[in-house]
Scaffold this active site. Structure first.
Site, PDB file in Angstrom:
ATOM      1  N   HIS A  66      23.380  17.848  71.690  1.00 37.75           N
ATOM      2  CA  HIS A  66      23.375  17.992  70.225  1.00 37.75           C
ATOM      3  C   HIS A  66      22.643  19.257  69.783  1.00 37.75           C
ATOM      4  O   HIS A  66      23.078  19.946  68.854  1.00 37.75           O
ATOM      5  CB  HIS A  66      22.788  16.733  69.588  1.00 37.75           C
ATOM      6  N   ASP A 113      28.469   9.858  66.312  1.00 37.72           N
ATOM      7  CA  ASP A 113      27.163   9.282  66.679  1.00 37.72           C
ATOM      8  C   ASP A 113      26.035   9.905  65.856  1.00 37.72           C
ATOM      9  O   ASP A 113      24.911   9.424  65.873  1.00 37.72           O
ATOM     10  CB  ASP A 113      26.912   9.490  68.186  1.00 37.72           C
ATOM     11  N   GLN A 132      40.264   3.604  70.133  1.00 36.52           N
ATOM     12  CA  GLN A 132      39.671   3.710  71.476  1.00 36.52           C
ATOM     13  C   GLN A 132      38.858   2.445  71.776  1.00 36.52           C
ATOM     14  O   GLN A 132      38.547   1.671  70.876  1.00 36.52           O
ATOM     15  CB  GLN A 132      38.743   4.929  71.542  1.00 36.52           C
ATOM     16  N   ASP A 141      34.998  12.062  61.275  1.00 39.08           N
ATOM     17  CA  ASP A 141      35.291  11.357  62.517  1.00 39.08           C
ATOM     18  C   ASP A 141      36.432  10.374  62.262  1.00 39.08           C
ATOM     19  O   ASP A 141      36.463   9.709  61.237  1.00 39.08           O
ATOM     20  CB  ASP A 141      34.052  10.596  63.036  1.00 39.08           C
ATOM     21  N   ASP A 148      32.822  18.359  67.910  1.00 35.27           N
ATOM     22  CA  ASP A 148      32.096  17.450  68.795  1.00 35.27           C
ATOM     23  C   ASP A 148      33.005  16.255  69.066  1.00 35.27           C
ATOM     24  O   ASP A 148      32.762  15.131  68.628  1.00 35.27           O
ATOM     25  CB  ASP A 148      30.801  17.010  68.103  1.00 35.27           C
TER      26      ASP A 148
HETATM   27  N1  SAM Z   1      29.319  14.220  72.704  1.00 37.12           N
HETATM   28  C1  SAM Z   1      30.543  13.578  73.091  1.00 37.12           C
HETATM   29  C2  SAM Z   1      31.289  14.379  74.125  1.00 37.12           C
HETATM   30  O1  SAM Z   1      30.892  15.515  74.392  1.00 37.12           O
HETATM   31  O2  SAM Z   1      32.269  13.857  74.666  1.00 37.12           O
HETATM   32  C3  SAM Z   1      31.374  13.330  71.881  1.00 37.12           C
HETATM   33  C4  SAM Z   1      30.640  12.461  70.930  1.00 37.12           C
HETATM   34  S1  SAM Z   1      31.441  11.853  69.562  1.00 37.12           S
HETATM   35  C5  SAM Z   1      31.166  10.169  69.835  1.00 37.12           C
HETATM   36  C6  SAM Z   1      33.167  12.068  69.843  1.00 37.12           C
HETATM   37  C7  SAM Z   1      33.910  11.620  68.605  1.00 37.12           C
HETATM   38  O3  SAM Z   1      35.161  12.294  68.461  1.00 37.12           O
HETATM   39  C8  SAM Z   1      34.257  10.126  68.584  1.00 37.12           C
HETATM   40  O4  SAM Z   1      33.451   9.459  67.649  1.00 37.12           O
HETATM   41  C9  SAM Z   1      35.739  10.078  68.207  1.00 37.12           C
HETATM   42  O5  SAM Z   1      36.050   9.029  67.304  1.00 37.12           O
HETATM   43  C10 SAM Z   1      35.924  11.449  67.589  1.00 37.12           C
HETATM   44  N2  SAM Z   1      37.304  11.940  67.529  1.00 37.12           N
HETATM   45  C11 SAM Z   1      38.238  11.928  68.503  1.00 37.12           C
HETATM   46  N3  SAM Z   1      39.399  12.451  68.043  1.00 37.12           N
HETATM   47  C12 SAM Z   1      39.176  12.814  66.730  1.00 37.12           C
HETATM   48  C13 SAM Z   1      39.973  13.407  65.710  1.00 37.12           C
HETATM   49  N4  SAM Z   1      41.255  13.751  65.938  1.00 37.12           N
HETATM   50  N5  SAM Z   1      39.406  13.651  64.510  1.00 37.12           N
HETATM   51  C14 SAM Z   1      38.102  13.305  64.278  1.00 37.12           C
HETATM   52  N6  SAM Z   1      37.295  12.722  65.199  1.00 37.12           N
HETATM   53  C15 SAM Z   1      37.843  12.492  66.410  1.00 37.12           C
END
Ligand code: SAM
Length: 277
Positions: A63, A87, A32, A107, A156
């Site tokens: 959170h 995060d 991304q 993640d 998340d």
């Molecule tokens: N709080 C935010 C929201 O509500 O949109 C999300 C925060 S967190 C940064 C979202 C995380 O999901 C990202 O770090 C991303 O890399 C992770 N992510 C996306 N697809 C994923 C997957 N298939 N497995 C694990 N993590 C994933």
């Protein structure tokens, strides 16, 4: 991104715009577009693929609500999994519960973890705690490989696009049920009822077919699309609206309270309708 207005288009015809003082980091990772910026209104912010992920100023709402609703509902949450959450904000909240013996974070993008530690220390500051195991990998695969392992699982993730698209499927929720213990609980961020009503409707339908107790709750998150954010909870045994008073131990929060725990499940009619179709 220094010195200009940054706009997140939330639909083809609507978005939010915010004043950026300084670009902190921009990188196209393997998964991304990762952007970190210092903003006038919200402090440092993380954006992924042009979407607001978290901000220093309002992050606590999301959170706290992802973590404390399931962790107070479960009577003894010892083993917790966070899918996504790079995060570190959900992990920080999970660790406020003394019963938690281990918190695992999976993640898919290690760069989110790396730059959150660097530019969002108040959010990511607990990722190196002794109770935390951080794994970089696909949450979908981790769930598929897990069985009868977790008391609480929190999803998340980013929006149901790109690497997260599989994290909103019925197959994933079935995998979560398998990965949970026989009295396990899961929560997934479920976007917003103004622009993603169909998604919420579908997730509720899918989760209801797997978990005997399925509910939706909401919170106010000003930097997220529409400001009204929804969370789906699926529970094998414990009802989030039947938590005994003595279960609510003291906890340091800025949004979550035991009164709000229950009140967050009271839904506006147009949102409640999405849970009943
Ligand atoms: N709080 C935010 C929201 O509500 O949109 C999300 C925060 S967190 C940064 C979202 C995380 O999901 C990202 O770090 C991303 O890399 C992770 N992510 C996306 N697809 C994923 C997957 N298939 N497995 C694990 N993590 C994933």
């Amino acid at each position: 991104m220094a010195g200009f207005w940054y706009t997140e288009k939330q639909t083809d015809n609507f978005g939010i715009t915010l004043k950026v003082n300084k670009t902190l980091h921009t990188e196209q990772t393997d998964f991304q577009l990762l952007e970190m910026a210092e903003t006038e209104e919200w402090g440092n912010m993380l954006f992924l693929d042009g979407m607001v992920m978290t901000s220093e100023r309002d992050e606590f709402v999301y959170h706290e609500m992802v973590a404390h609703v399931p962790l107070f509902t479960h009577p003894n949450p010892e083993n917790v999994l966070v899918v996504g959450g790079g995060d570190g904000g959900v992990i920080r909240e999970v660790l406020k519960h003394p019963q938690v013996k281990k918190a695992t974070l999976v993640d898919i993008d290690g760069k989110v973890i790396e730059y959150s530690k660097k530019y969002l220390p108040t959010i990511a500051g607990k990722l190196e705690d002794a109770r935390v195991e951080v794994m970089v990998g696909d949450g979908f695969l981790h769930i598929a490989e897990s069985e009868n392992a977790y008391d609480v699982i929190m999803v998340d993730s980013t929006e149901p696009v790109g690497p997260a698209v599989n994290l909103f499927t019925k197959g994933f929720y079935a995998g979560i049920s398998k990965a949970l213990k026989e009295d396990g609980i899961f929560v997934a961020q479920s976007d917003n009822p103004w622009f993603k009503a169909d998604l919420i409707r579908q997730v509720q339908k899918d989760v209801k077919e797997i978990f005997p107790i399925t509910k939706l709750y909401t919170a106010n998150i000003p930097t997220y699309p529409s400001g009204l954010w929804a969370f789906t909870i699926g529970s094998k045994k414990y009802d989030p609206l039947a938590v005994k008073e003595e279960r609510f131990h003291d906890i340091d929060t800025k949004y979550y309270t035991k009164e709000l725990h229950n009140a967050s499940f009271v839904l506006p009619k147009f949102v409640k309708d999405l849970t009943e179709e």
